[in-house]
Write a protein that holds these residues in place. Structure first.
Motif, PDB file in Angstrom:
ATOM      1  N   VAL A  36      -9.787  15.072  -5.040  1.00  0.00           N
ATOM      2  CA  VAL A  36      -9.141  14.878  -3.660  1.00  0.00           C
ATOM      3  C   VAL A  36      -8.408  13.342  -3.751  1.00  0.00           C
ATOM      4  N   THR A  37      -6.977  13.416  -3.381  1.00  0.00           N
ATOM      5  CA  THR A  37      -6.429  12.301  -3.286  1.00  0.00           C
ATOM      6  C   THR A  37      -5.810  11.990  -1.970  1.00  0.00           C
ATOM      7  N   ALA A  38      -5.998  10.920  -1.147  1.00  0.00           N
ATOM      8  CA  ALA A  38      -5.371  10.641   0.212  1.00  0.00           C
ATOM      9  C   ALA A  38      -4.022   9.916  -0.452  1.00  0.00           C
ATOM     10  N   ILE A  39      -3.001  10.780   0.173  1.00  0.00           N
ATOM     11  CA  ILE A  39      -1.616   9.850  -0.066  1.00  0.00           C
ATOM     12  C   ILE A  39      -1.457   9.187   1.088  1.00  0.00           C
ATOM     13  N   VAL A  40      -0.897   7.709   1.048  1.00  0.00           N
ATOM     14  CA  VAL A  40      -0.723   6.909   2.138  1.00  0.00           C
ATOM     15  C   VAL A  40       0.420   6.225   1.768  1.00  0.00           C
ATOM     16  N   ARG A  41       1.328   6.286   2.890  1.00  0.00           N
ATOM     17  CA  ARG A  41       2.834   5.825   3.032  1.00  0.00           C
ATOM     18  C   ARG A  41       2.579   4.335   2.730  1.00  0.00           C
ATOM     19  N   ARG A  42       1.858   3.714   3.583  1.00  0.00           N
ATOM     20  CA  ARG A  42       1.647   2.108   3.481  1.00  0.00           C
ATOM     21  C   ARG A  42       0.602   1.775   2.516  1.00  0.00           C
ATOM     22  N   GLY A  43       0.015   0.530   2.750  1.00  0.00           N
ATOM     23  CA  GLY A  43      -1.096  -0.019   1.682  1.00  0.00           C
ATOM     24  C   GLY A  43      -2.395   0.160   2.169  1.00  0.00           C
ATOM     25  N   PRO A  44      -3.328  -0.258   1.460  1.00  0.00           N
ATOM     26  CA  PRO A  44      -4.671  -0.043   1.720  1.00  0.00           C
ATOM     27  C   PRO A  44      -5.130  -0.809   2.991  1.00  0.00           C
ATOM     28  N   ALA A  45      -4.273  -2.136   3.304  1.00  0.00           N
ATOM     29  CA  ALA A  45      -4.783  -2.588   4.606  1.00  0.00           C
ATOM     30  C   ALA A  45      -4.267  -2.117   5.828  1.00  0.00           C
TER      31      ALA A  45
ATOM     32  N   LEU B 218       1.813  -5.994  -2.888  1.00  0.00           N
ATOM     33  CA  LEU B 218       0.893  -6.643  -1.429  1.00  0.00           C
ATOM     34  C   LEU B 218       1.090  -8.039  -1.408  1.00  0.00           C
ATOM     35  N   VAL B 219       0.985  -8.680  -2.601  1.00  0.00           N
ATOM     36  CA  VAL B 219       1.225 -10.212  -2.575  1.00  0.00           C
ATOM     37  C   VAL B 219       2.682 -10.432  -2.244  1.00  0.00           C
ATOM     38  N   ALA B 220       3.593  -9.688  -2.367  1.00  0.00           N
ATOM     39  CA  ALA B 220       5.065  -9.860  -1.869  1.00  0.00           C
ATOM     40  C   ALA B 220       5.137 -10.127  -0.187  1.00  0.00           C
ATOM     41  N   VAL B 221       4.308  -9.613   0.658  1.00  0.00           N
ATOM     42  CA  VAL B 221       4.339  -9.496   1.935  1.00  0.00           C
ATOM     43  C   VAL B 221       3.083 -10.400   2.291  1.00  0.00           C
ATOM     44  N   GLY B 222       2.460 -11.357   1.692  1.00  0.00           N
ATOM     45  CA  GLY B 222       1.217 -12.288   1.753  1.00  0.00           C
ATOM     46  C   GLY B 222      -0.070 -11.729   2.126  1.00  0.00           C
TER      47      GLY B 222
ATOM     48  N   ASN C  45       6.879   3.061  -2.638  1.00  0.00           N
ATOM     49  CA  ASN C  45       7.276   2.404  -1.637  1.00  0.00           C
ATOM     50  C   ASN C  45       7.085   0.860  -1.627  1.00  0.00           C
ATOM     51  N   LYS C  46       7.597  -0.029  -0.794  1.00  0.00           N
ATOM     52  CA  LYS C  46       7.123  -1.484  -0.667  1.00  0.00           C
ATOM     53  C   LYS C  46       6.817  -1.670   1.131  1.00  0.00           C
ATOM     54  N   LEU C  47       6.367  -2.859   0.923  1.00  0.00           N
ATOM     55  CA  LEU C  47       5.942  -2.968   2.491  1.00  0.00           C
ATOM     56  C   LEU C  47       7.095  -4.118   3.011  1.00  0.00           C
ATOM     57  N   GLU C  48       7.306  -4.160   4.142  1.00  0.00           N
ATOM     58  CA  GLU C  48       8.239  -5.150   4.768  1.00  0.00           C
ATOM     59  C   GLU C  48       7.684  -5.378   6.255  1.00  0.00           C
ATOM     60  N   PRO C  49       7.507  -6.822   6.416  1.00  0.00           N
ATOM     61  CA  PRO C  49       6.832  -7.008   7.742  1.00  0.00           C
ATOM     62  C   PRO C  49       7.743  -6.550   8.981  1.00  0.00           C
ATOM     63  N   LYS C  50       7.148  -6.221   9.859  1.00  0.00           N
ATOM     64  CA  LYS C  50       7.627  -5.449  11.062  1.00  0.00           C
ATOM     65  C   LYS C  50       7.042  -6.121  12.365  1.00  0.00           C
TER      66      LYS C  50
ATOM     67  N   THR D 262       3.513  -3.946   9.608  1.00  0.00           N
ATOM     68  CA  THR D 262       4.224  -3.878   8.509  1.00  0.00           C
ATOM     69  C   THR D 262       4.953  -2.420   8.521  1.00  0.00           C
ATOM     70  N   ALA D 263       5.983  -2.191   7.599  1.00  0.00           N
ATOM     71  CA  ALA D 263       6.749  -0.818   7.541  1.00  0.00           C
ATOM     72  C   ALA D 263       6.795  -0.510   6.046  1.00  0.00           C
ATOM     73  N   ALA D 264       6.686   0.680   5.827  1.00  0.00           N
ATOM     74  CA  ALA D 264       6.966   1.098   4.226  1.00  0.00           C
ATOM     75  C   ALA D 264       8.558   1.537   4.236  1.00  0.00           C
ATOM     76  N   VAL D 265       9.057   1.053   3.041  1.00  0.00           N
ATOM     77  CA  VAL D 265      10.458   0.993   2.807  1.00  0.00           C
ATOM     78  C   VAL D 265      10.665   1.512   1.061  1.00  0.00           C
ATOM     79  N   GLY D 266      11.275   2.726   1.088  1.00  0.00           N
ATOM     80  CA  GLY D 266      11.382   3.364   0.190  1.00  0.00           C
ATOM     81  C   GLY D 266      12.199   2.764  -1.029  1.00  0.00           C
ATOM     82  N   LEU D 267      11.705   2.554  -2.413  1.00  0.00           N
ATOM     83  CA  LEU D 267      12.156   1.612  -3.538  1.00  0.00           C
ATOM     84  C   LEU D 267      13.231   2.685  -4.294  1.00  0.00           C
ATOM     85  N   LYS D 268      13.451   4.015  -3.746  1.00  0.00           N
ATOM     86  CA  LYS D 268      14.173   4.982  -4.661  1.00  0.00           C
ATOM     87  C   LYS D 268      13.729   5.016  -6.131  1.00  0.00           C
ATOM     88  N   GLN D 269      12.547   4.770  -6.362  1.00  0.00           N
ATOM     89  CA  GLN D 269      11.968   5.066  -7.856  1.00  0.00           C
ATOM     90  C   GLN D 269      10.969   6.250  -7.591  1.00  0.00           C
TER      91      GLN D 269
END
Length: 450
Positions: free
Chosen positions: A174-183, A215-219, A272-277, A281-288
């Motif tokens: 079973v894999t939980a698919i999560v749009r944002r990060g573990p935090a 994750l590091v990129a958003v502190g 996705n990457k995270l951006e502060p909101k 935070t918000a998930a933003v697609g990387l087109k990858q």
């Protein structure tokens, strides 16, 4: 309460919110008529919580029986409200009750609108939960999950689905698919105990390594978050299968991939990457994009109300009064509102998930019902004495007879309860026997009355 103040109130829906409304208003001396889609009462408490929580369900059932057997409470199960159903919203309003409360839950299916979402092996979380709780129409429907199941979401419902898949279906993974990060995970740490003995710890470590830089990129501190996640894996329920449970973070499903038989073979995912909101935070697609193999997909992304019922509807919710009244609780939050006329629909109220879809579970729904009952109580106190309950019930029964409906009373429910308790053996994971079709239940009631 004096006769002058007594009113008849119709409550549509017998889940935790509806039963809370009915209980408060009945205690205040009003006559309460409960119309329920299902034969059995309980709603979310009967068909929406994880079946192993038998103690919670048993306690609620006991309370609900006590309420339904009061002389000023009139229960009719197997009565659906809506367009093309047993009785329409307009007909319910025309029965002559002083107020009508809709606590019919969120019965619409919320989807994220990805290509391929009608393929075989795509399920909605609510349908799966109804299935393992044996709700008629779902309990006997085949749910072929395959070996690897992707569950889209990171809340308590995702955990319930994973619990069923690991403990009872015993799938491989079973894999939980999560749009944002573990935090940003949303589930209650206590709920994860149901599946944490099946966690693929090496797989989770690899997943953190994969997303570390983002994750590091958003502190955020990946090591700290990883430790916090693992620290929640305490008091785990004993392992009963070899299922491996894991996560795929910072991932959005863009397309469901199918084989030549229109059966799920995987997901096309976007990184996705995270951006502060603000504070969040918000998930933003990387087109990858990449392919993620799986055999079935369960969307656990919340619910919306059923737009076909006939109540004013907009963007997944029934419309409530936008003009605050300043009362506590605020009347406006519970009043149905017609945007076309710009007016409150007099005497029509909303409670529970019908008012705010997917907002909390049993405790939150009950509290919402309590608040709604306060609002309805204030409304009734300012109204002159309404129709006697016999007049309203006679009109209701005439309408249902005309529709050839088969309402089920509390006395008939007792016949059903006795028959189910007499059946040996539990069904799959629910810890008790339940008949799985309305036809079986009604047939049994008829035989019990003969």
């Amino acid at each position: 309460m004096s006769t002058q103040q007594k009113h008849v109130v119709i409550v549509a829906g017998a889940g935790p919110a509806g039963m809370a409304v009915a209980g408060t208003l009945a205690e205040a001396g009003h006559e309460v008529i409960i119309l329920n889609r299902d034969i059995k009462f309980g709603g979310l408490a009967e068909y929406g919580i994880f079946p192993s929580k038998l103690k919670l369900r048993g306690g609620l059932r006991k309370q609900y029986w006590e309420l339904l057997e009061q002389p000023n409470v009139h229960y009719l199960g197997n009565v659906s409200v809506g367009k093309g159903k047993d009785i329409t919203v307009e007909e319910v309003r025309g029965l002559g009750a002083s107020a009508v409360v809709f606590s019919i839950g969120a019965q619409g299916t919320k989807a994220i609108g990805v290509e391929g979402d009608t393929a075989q092996g795509v399920f909605h979380a609510k349908d799966v939960v109804y299935h393992f709780n044996r709700l008629p129409g779902f309990g006997d429907r085949p749910f072929d999950m395959g070996r690897h199941v992707a569950v889209i979401g990171a809340g308590d419902v995702m955990v319930d689905i994973a619990h069923w898949l690991t403990r009872y279906k015993k799938v491989q993974r079973v894999t939980a698919i999560v749009r944002r990060g573990p935090a940003e995970r949303k589930y209650n740490p206590k709920e994860i105990r149901a599946v944490c003995s099946n966690m693929d710890l090496d797989g989770i470590a690899s997943e953190f390594a994969r997303i570390k830089d983002r994750l590091v990129a958003v502190g955020q501190n990946p090591e700290e978050i990883h430790k916090g996640l693992l620290d929640e894996f305490t008091k785990c329920e004993p392992k009963v299968s070899d299922t491996k449970m894991g996560f795929r973070f910072l991932a959005s499903p863009k397309r469901i991939l199918v084989d030549s038989n229109n059966r799920v073979r995987g997901l096309e995912m976007e990184d996705n990457k995270l951006e502060p909101k603000g504070e969040d935070t918000a998930a933003v697609g990387l087109k990858q994009y990449y392919e993620f193999p799986c055999d079935s997909v369960v969307f656990a992304v919340g619910d919306k109300v059923d737009e076909t019922v006939g109540l004013p509807y907009k963007s997944g919710v029934y419309v409530t009064n936008p003009n605050k009244t300043g009362n506590d609780p605020d009347d406006a939050l519970f009043q149905a509102y017609d945007e076309a006329t710009g007016k409150v629909i007099d005497g029509v109220f909303l409670a529970g998930w019908a008012r705010k879809a997917s907002e909390g579970l049993v405790g939150v729904a009950k509290r919402d019902g309590d608040w709604c009952a306060e609002v309805v109580g204030r409304y009734l106190a300012a109204k002159p004495h309404g129709n006697p309950v016999k007049v309203v019930l006679d009109k209701l029964h005439t309408t249902l007879e005309h529709r050839k409906s088969r309402p089920v009373t509390v006395k008939e429910l007792r016949i059903l309860e006795t028959a189910e308790k007499a059946r040996p053996g539990a069904t799959e994971c629910i810890g008790e026997f339940k008949f799985v079709t309305n036809q079986e239940m009604i047939g049994l009631i008829e035989r019990g009355k003969a």
